[in-house]
Design a protein around this motif. Structure first.
Motif, PDB file in Angstrom:
ATOM      1  N   ASP A   1     -45.404 -60.310 -25.452  1.00  0.00           N
ATOM      2  CA  ASP A   1     -46.302 -59.309 -24.950  1.00  0.00           C
ATOM      3  C   ASP A   1     -47.844 -59.622 -25.231  1.00  0.00           C
ATOM      4  O   ASP A   1     -48.813 -59.367 -24.589  1.00  0.00           O
ATOM      5  CB  ASP A   1     -46.268 -58.019 -25.486  1.00  0.00           C
ATOM      6  CG  ASP A   1     -45.850 -58.156 -27.045  1.00  0.00           C
ATOM      7  OD1 ASP A   1     -45.854 -59.277 -27.829  1.00  0.00           O
ATOM      8  OD2 ASP A   1     -45.889 -57.171 -27.851  1.00  0.00           O
TER       9      ASP A   1
ATOM     10  N   LYS B   1     -34.971 -64.517 -25.589  1.00  0.00           N
ATOM     11  CA  LYS B   1     -35.897 -63.396 -24.611  1.00  0.00           C
ATOM     12  C   LYS B   1     -36.631 -64.248 -23.673  1.00  0.00           C
ATOM     13  O   LYS B   1     -36.658 -63.482 -22.241  1.00  0.00           O
ATOM     14  CB  LYS B   1     -36.818 -62.470 -25.538  1.00  0.00           C
ATOM     15  CG  LYS B   1     -37.392 -61.461 -24.739  1.00  0.00           C
ATOM     16  CD  LYS B   1     -38.349 -60.637 -25.594  1.00  0.00           C
ATOM     17  CE  LYS B   1     -39.002 -59.472 -24.779  1.00  0.00           C
ATOM     18  NZ  LYS B   1     -39.542 -58.420 -25.664  1.00  0.00           N
TER      19      LYS B   1
ATOM     20  N   ASP C   1     -38.344 -53.319 -23.114  1.00  0.00           N
ATOM     21  CA  ASP C   1     -37.621 -53.561 -24.114  1.00  0.00           C
ATOM     22  C   ASP C   1     -36.307 -52.338 -24.141  1.00  0.00           C
ATOM     23  O   ASP C   1     -36.676 -51.153 -23.700  1.00  0.00           O
ATOM     24  CB  ASP C   1     -38.390 -53.479 -25.470  1.00  0.00           C
ATOM     25  CG  ASP C   1     -39.210 -54.805 -25.720  1.00  0.00           C
ATOM     26  OD1 ASP C   1     -38.938 -55.667 -25.022  1.00  0.00           O
ATOM     27  OD2 ASP C   1     -39.845 -54.774 -26.757  1.00  0.00           O
TER      28      ASP C   1
ATOM     29  N   GLU D   1     -27.233 -55.588 -27.173  1.00  0.00           N
ATOM     30  CA  GLU D   1     -28.056 -53.952 -26.769  1.00  0.00           C
ATOM     31  C   GLU D   1     -27.214 -52.819 -26.598  1.00  0.00           C
ATOM     32  O   GLU D   1     -27.747 -51.906 -26.197  1.00  0.00           O
ATOM     33  CB  GLU D   1     -29.217 -53.898 -25.892  1.00  0.00           C
ATOM     34  CG  GLU D   1     -30.204 -55.222 -26.174  1.00  0.00           C
ATOM     35  CD  GLU D   1     -31.422 -54.599 -27.481  1.00  0.00           C
ATOM     36  OE1 GLU D   1     -31.193 -53.671 -28.041  1.00  0.00           O
ATOM     37  OE2 GLU D   1     -32.448 -55.370 -27.790  1.00  0.00           O
TER      38      GLU D   1
ATOM     39  N   TRP E   1     -41.254 -45.578 -28.723  1.00  0.00           N
ATOM     40  CA  TRP E   1     -41.190 -47.235 -29.288  1.00  0.00           C
ATOM     41  C   TRP E   1     -40.782 -47.031 -30.674  1.00  0.00           C
ATOM     42  O   TRP E   1     -41.643 -46.521 -31.517  1.00  0.00           O
ATOM     43  CB  TRP E   1     -42.409 -48.052 -29.265  1.00  0.00           C
ATOM     44  CG  TRP E   1     -42.429 -49.324 -29.554  1.00  0.00           C
ATOM     45  CD1 TRP E   1     -41.953 -50.388 -28.990  1.00  0.00           C
ATOM     46  CD2 TRP E   1     -42.697 -49.823 -31.069  1.00  0.00           C
ATOM     47  NE1 TRP E   1     -41.897 -51.676 -29.808  1.00  0.00           N
ATOM     48  CE2 TRP E   1     -42.586 -51.374 -30.941  1.00  0.00           C
ATOM     49  CE3 TRP E   1     -43.083 -49.382 -32.071  1.00  0.00           C
ATOM     50  CZ2 TRP E   1     -42.806 -51.956 -32.089  1.00  0.00           C
ATOM     51  CZ3 TRP E   1     -43.523 -50.118 -33.163  1.00  0.00           C
ATOM     52  CH2 TRP E   1     -43.325 -51.497 -33.191  1.00  0.00           C
TER      53      TRP E   1
ATOM     54  N   ARG F   1     -35.293 -59.648 -36.113  1.00  0.00           N
ATOM     55  CA  ARG F   1     -35.744 -58.447 -35.186  1.00  0.00           C
ATOM     56  C   ARG F   1     -35.980 -57.351 -36.126  1.00  0.00           C
ATOM     57  O   ARG F   1     -36.578 -56.344 -35.777  1.00  0.00           O
ATOM     58  CB  ARG F   1     -34.458 -58.115 -34.331  1.00  0.00           C
ATOM     59  CG  ARG F   1     -34.227 -59.216 -33.387  1.00  0.00           C
ATOM     60  CD  ARG F   1     -33.206 -58.867 -32.305  1.00  0.00           C
ATOM     61  NE  ARG F   1     -33.345 -57.949 -31.521  1.00  0.00           N
ATOM     62  CZ  ARG F   1     -32.483 -57.284 -30.910  1.00  0.00           C
ATOM     63  NH1 ARG F   1     -31.357 -58.003 -30.638  1.00  0.00           N
ATOM     64  NH2 ARG F   1     -32.719 -56.393 -30.157  1.00  0.00           N
TER      65      ARG F   1
ATOM     66  N   ASP G   1     -34.751 -50.983 -26.389  1.00  0.00           N
ATOM     67  CA  ASP G   1     -34.661 -50.055 -27.396  1.00  0.00           C
ATOM     68  C   ASP G   1     -36.112 -49.096 -27.068  1.00  0.00           C
ATOM     69  O   ASP G   1     -36.489 -48.107 -27.964  1.00  0.00           O
ATOM     70  CB  ASP G   1     -34.816 -50.541 -28.803  1.00  0.00           C
ATOM     71  CG  ASP G   1     -36.156 -51.440 -29.008  1.00  0.00           C
ATOM     72  OD1 ASP G   1     -36.794 -51.551 -28.244  1.00  0.00           O
ATOM     73  OD2 ASP G   1     -36.263 -51.875 -30.146  1.00  0.00           O
TER      74      ASP G   1
ATOM     75  N   GLY H   1     -43.357 -53.378 -26.361  1.00  0.00           N
ATOM     76  CA  GLY H   1     -42.267 -52.640 -25.558  1.00  0.00           C
ATOM     77  C   GLY H   1     -42.142 -52.349 -24.254  1.00  0.00           C
ATOM     78  O   GLY H   1     -41.141 -52.431 -23.350  1.00  0.00           O
TER      79      GLY H   1
ATOM     80  N   TYR I   1     -41.783 -55.138 -17.648  1.00  0.00           N
ATOM     81  CA  TYR I   1     -40.965 -55.668 -18.595  1.00  0.00           C
ATOM     82  C   TYR I   1     -40.666 -54.509 -19.676  1.00  0.00           C
ATOM     83  O   TYR I   1     -41.447 -53.882 -20.144  1.00  0.00           O
ATOM     84  CB  TYR I   1     -41.739 -56.946 -19.246  1.00  0.00           C
ATOM     85  CG  TYR I   1     -42.075 -57.949 -18.139  1.00  0.00           C
ATOM     86  CD1 TYR I   1     -41.210 -58.960 -18.047  1.00  0.00           C
ATOM     87  CD2 TYR I   1     -43.341 -57.783 -17.426  1.00  0.00           C
ATOM     88  CE1 TYR I   1     -41.747 -59.899 -17.030  1.00  0.00           C
ATOM     89  CE2 TYR I   1     -43.594 -58.855 -16.571  1.00  0.00           C
ATOM     90  CZ  TYR I   1     -42.660 -60.007 -16.410  1.00  0.00           C
ATOM     91  OH  TYR I   1     -43.161 -60.652 -15.395  1.00  0.00           O
TER      92      TYR I   1
ATOM     93  N   CYS J   1     -32.320 -45.816 -23.071  1.00  0.00           N
ATOM     94  CA  CYS J   1     -33.293 -46.895 -22.402  1.00  0.00           C
ATOM     95  C   CYS J   1     -32.919 -46.395 -20.774  1.00  0.00           C
ATOM     96  O   CYS J   1     -33.905 -46.132 -20.117  1.00  0.00           O
ATOM     97  CB  CYS J   1     -33.122 -48.164 -22.633  1.00  0.00           C
ATOM     98  SG  CYS J   1     -34.168 -49.254 -21.502  1.00  0.00           S
TER      99      CYS J   1
END
Length: 278
Positions: free
Chosen positions: A178, A76, A96, A13, A199, A276, A98, A156, A94, A20
């Motif tokens: 999720d 993950k 993500d 990432e 998102w 992904r 991105d 997300g 939590y 982020c």
């Protein structure tokens, strides 16, 4: 105890983490009690770890703390388990890598999760799209679906207090974390705060098909392995009928229908449950 731990699972990432982290560090107001950021760099061969470490001074200036975990094995769900092992927060968020949060989101989530009763929270997703016309049309119609219009989608970004997290042990090895998290709470226990987050929608028809197939498989997996959780799904009886939505935007409906058909074509299937799409 720290009021909130922000858990960021990060696999390759390095390109996404700066936006982020910058957005997270722009959070205002700052939640009383402090925030812990935990970046779980799992199975990375890029500069994810170095990028995360580069934010130590800014995190300290904010009065927060930063933990960067280097996890050899990718995945993950394993990363979530590793991150929770060092999390000190009274609530867990939590995030993500991105996703870009708006400034009020962290404080609003910390506030709504401050009670003793089990609770789950997320913000209002702002879905960003690229230039691909098919993706843009698909997204317009997807935003009118019951999942997006009602309830607390939580993709997300999702969070829960410790009383809620106590409902299960380690994270199971599943596709859709999720979905699993959301359905461990009743609709009444799920809270949508007004703050937004960005998102990114996958851009390009073929990639979108792969990711949507994975998402469908993730929901089906939860239903198969944890059937009791499905009673917590939302009841969507207030949504505008699909035919009315189709008439309002026939181009968007055509794109949505074409993609849903492609997702179901056996000829398009493959075995990568972790694809992904970006």
């Amino acid at each position: 105890m720290t009021v909130l731990s922000v858990l960021i699972p990060a696999h390759e990432e390095a390109a996404y983490l700066p936006a982020c982290m910058a957005a997270l560090l722009a959070s205002e107001p700052v939640p009383t009690g402090g925030v812990q950021i935990v970046v779980m760099a799992n199975g990375c061969s890029d500069d994810t770890v170095a990028v995360a470490e580069g934010y130590r001074a800014q995190v300290a200036d904010k009065g927060w703390t930063l933990d960067v975990l280097v996890i050899a094995r990718g995945g993950k769900l394993n990363a979530l388990n590793e991150g929770e092992a060092v999390a000190k927060g009274a609530a867990l968020l939590y995030l993500d890598a991105d996703v870009v949060v708006s400034p009020p989101l962290v404080a609003q989530i910390a506030d709504v999760l401050s009670g003793d009763a089990p609770a789950y929270a997320s913000g209002v997703p702002h879905v960003t799209v690229g230039a691909d016309p098919m993706t843009r049309a698909y997204t317009r119609f997807w935003l009118t679906t019951p999942f997006m219009v009602h309830g607390v989608p939580g993709f997300g970004v999702f969070a829960m207090n410790r009383a809620g997290r106590a409902r299960w042990g380690d994270w199971p090895d599943i596709i859709s974390d999720d979905t699993f998290a959301r359905l461990n709470f009743t609709p009444a226990e799920r809270h949508r705060v007004p703050a937004t987050y960005d998102w990114p929608m996958i851009d390009g028809f073929a990639r979108l098909v792969r990711v949507r197939r994975r998402q469908d498989a993730g929901v089906a997996e939860v239903a198969q392995l944890f059937p009791d959780l499905m009673r917590n799904d939302d009841v969507h009886d207030r949504t505008v009928p699909i035919w009315k939505r189709a008439l309002r935007d026939p181009v968007a409906f055509a794109a949505f229908a074409a993609l849903r058909l492609a997702v179901r074509l056996p000829a398009q299937r493959h075995g990568d449950r972790w694809v992904r799409g970006r």
